[in-house]
Design a protein around this motif. Structure first.
Motif, PDB file in Angstrom:
ATOM      1  N   UNK A 161       0.926  -0.630   0.284  1.00  0.00           N
ATOM      2  CA  UNK A 161      -0.543  -0.521   0.046  1.00  0.00           C
ATOM      3  C   UNK A 161       0.961   1.262  -0.132  1.00  0.00           C
ATOM      4  N   UNK A 162       0.857   2.336  -0.807  1.00  0.00           N
ATOM      5  CA  UNK A 162       1.186   3.180  -1.298  1.00  0.00           C
ATOM      6  C   UNK A 162       1.238   4.168   0.078  1.00  0.00           C
ATOM      7  N   UNK A 163       0.589   4.123   0.835  1.00  0.00           N
ATOM      8  CA  UNK A 163       0.464   4.916   2.109  1.00  0.00           C
ATOM      9  C   UNK A 163       1.776   4.854   3.326  1.00  0.00           C
ATOM     10  N   UNK A 164       2.093   3.467   3.125  1.00  0.00           N
ATOM     11  CA  UNK A 164       3.196   3.511   3.665  1.00  0.00           C
ATOM     12  C   UNK A 164       4.534   4.441   3.632  1.00  0.00           C
ATOM     13  N   UNK A 165       4.174   4.879   2.716  1.00  0.00           N
ATOM     14  CA  UNK A 165       5.038   5.897   2.429  1.00  0.00           C
ATOM     15  C   UNK A 165       4.937   7.185   3.216  1.00  0.00           C
ATOM     16  N   UNK A 166       3.940   7.718   3.232  1.00  0.00           N
ATOM     17  CA  UNK A 166       3.964   8.834   4.393  1.00  0.00           C
ATOM     18  C   UNK A 166       3.632   8.337   5.544  1.00  0.00           C
ATOM     19  N   UNK A 167       4.318   7.484   6.032  1.00  0.00           N
ATOM     20  CA  UNK A 167       4.740   7.187   7.496  1.00  0.00           C
ATOM     21  C   UNK A 167       5.818   8.436   8.307  1.00  0.00           C
ATOM     22  N   UNK A 168       6.055   8.985   8.928  1.00  0.00           N
ATOM     23  CA  UNK A 168       7.018   9.256   9.708  1.00  0.00           C
ATOM     24  C   UNK A 168       8.135   8.586   9.982  1.00  0.00           C
ATOM     25  N   UNK A 169       9.279   9.808   9.736  1.00  0.00           N
ATOM     26  CA  UNK A 169      10.383   9.049  10.078  1.00  0.00           C
ATOM     27  C   UNK A 169      10.685   8.025  11.535  1.00  0.00           C
ATOM     28  N   UNK A 170      10.572   8.345  12.299  1.00  0.00           N
ATOM     29  CA  UNK A 170      10.548   8.030  13.407  1.00  0.00           C
ATOM     30  C   UNK A 170      12.471   6.942  13.708  1.00  0.00           C
ATOM     31  N   UNK A 171      12.758   6.562  13.505  1.00  0.00           N
ATOM     32  CA  UNK A 171      14.315   5.407  13.572  1.00  0.00           C
ATOM     33  C   UNK A 171      15.349   6.535  13.606  1.00  0.00           C
TER      34      UNK A 171
END
Length: 328
Positions: A187-197
């Motif tokens: 799902x392309x929605x994963x690309x909009x997850x923030x950078x947390x690591x």
């Protein structure tokens, strides 16, 4: 600012296929770009992505951050300032170390330009059973740097690899999201997850490559009246050999597929002209995937990567015999 994602993963994990799926999902009103780097010198991934509709910039021949990061900076600056994309996907070589790339993307000079989102790491769970992968620092650090792990090729996972993935999640996953996928379809929605690591990664102690004099963008095409060319590269314990053939060269389909299947190497990737049009070849270990289309590519190119010393001349002689035309 350009929303940006780093798409990492070891050799054969499925990065390019995943990017093709993501590009197919994009909003038609948005402009996307891909900055792609390969260990070899002939630019296979660029050929695979050529019809994706995205702006494309290739950096052949090693890691993006070689030569003090200059090749990547040039490609990155070109895409950001001239292309002005809404989203940028960066695909390093499967042998690339993520630290230098992430350091560059988070440098103050790029703050006005880049909105860095989640880093995705493609993982074939069977690689967790391979001691060669587990002992490779780039493999380990790609996983360590990721915000989201894409457990790809789930259709080929067996009980041992599933248990190895479960063990990794308990011991090293640290609550990070693990997404299961087949053929890179996510799902392309994963690309909009923030950078947390934000963990600190060590610099690669094996960060070295040998580049022939033809390295760089010149390696992506043939000289005028040149019918074919071979390019070699080695570094980090791996050897690569790639060939480019002109648009008039057509290969015997069955013979070519057998050549790719039997070549004594770890990795085979290519886009070549055949009588039926084109064939895309993607082999990792014993896994061989092929796709044919009735359109012809502008040229033919194929790359082999292996950890072992290989008789490239013998492989080349066998490949040249498979040409149906342009026997020069």
């Amino acid at each position: 600012m350009t929303k940006t994602n780093l798409i990492t993963g070891f050799l054969g994990s499925g990065k390019t296929t995943t990017i093709l799926h993501l590009l197919a999902q994009k909003d038609p009103a948005e402009k996307w770009a891909v900055l792609v780097n390969e260990f070899g010198e002939v630019g296979i991934d660029g050929a695979l992505l050529a019809d994706s509709g995205a702006l494309l910039k290739e950096i052949p021949g090693g890691c993006m951050c070689c030569v003090n990061g200059l090749p990547m900076q040039v490609g990155l600056n070109t895409l950001l300032r001239q292309g002005k994309p809404d989203r940028l996907l960066i695909e390093p070589t499967g042998l690339g170390h993520p630290k230098q790339i992430l350091d560059m993307l988070t440098a103050p000079v790029y703050e006005p330009w880049i909105d860095l989102r989640a880093t995705l790491c493609l993982l074939d769970p069977r690689q967790l059973l391979d001691e060669k992968c587990l002992s490779n620092e780039n493999f380990r650090d790609q996983l360590a740097a990721a915000d989201i792990i894409i457990a790809n090729k789930s259709d080929r996972a067996d009980e041992d690899s599933r248990q190895a993935l479960d063990k990794w999640r308990v011991e090293q996953g640290e609550g990070r999201e693990v997404v299961f996928a087949t053929q890179g379809n996510i799902d392309g929605a994963w690309l909009d997850k923030p950078r947390e690591n934000q963990r600190e990664l060590p610099a690669s102690v094996e960060h070295s490559h040998a580049h022939p004099s033809s390295r760089g963008l010149a390696a992506l095409s043939l000289a005028q009246n040149q019918r074919w060319r071979r390019n070699l590269n080695h570094g980090q314990g791996y050897h690569a050999c790639g060939w480019i053939f002109d648009a008039d060269t057509v290969f015997d389909t069955i013979g070519l597929l057998e050549w790719a299947r039997l070549a004594p190497v770890d990795r085979v990737k290519g886009v070549l002209r055949i009588p039926e049009g084109l064939v895309r070849i993607n082999r990792q270990g014993l896994d061989l995937n092929i796709e044919t289309q009735n359109v012809a590519p502008p040229d033919s190119r194929i790359e082999l990567i292996t950890q072992n010393e290989t008789d490239w001349n013998s492989l080349q002689a066998a490949l040249l015999k498979l040409r149906l035309s342009s026997q020069v």
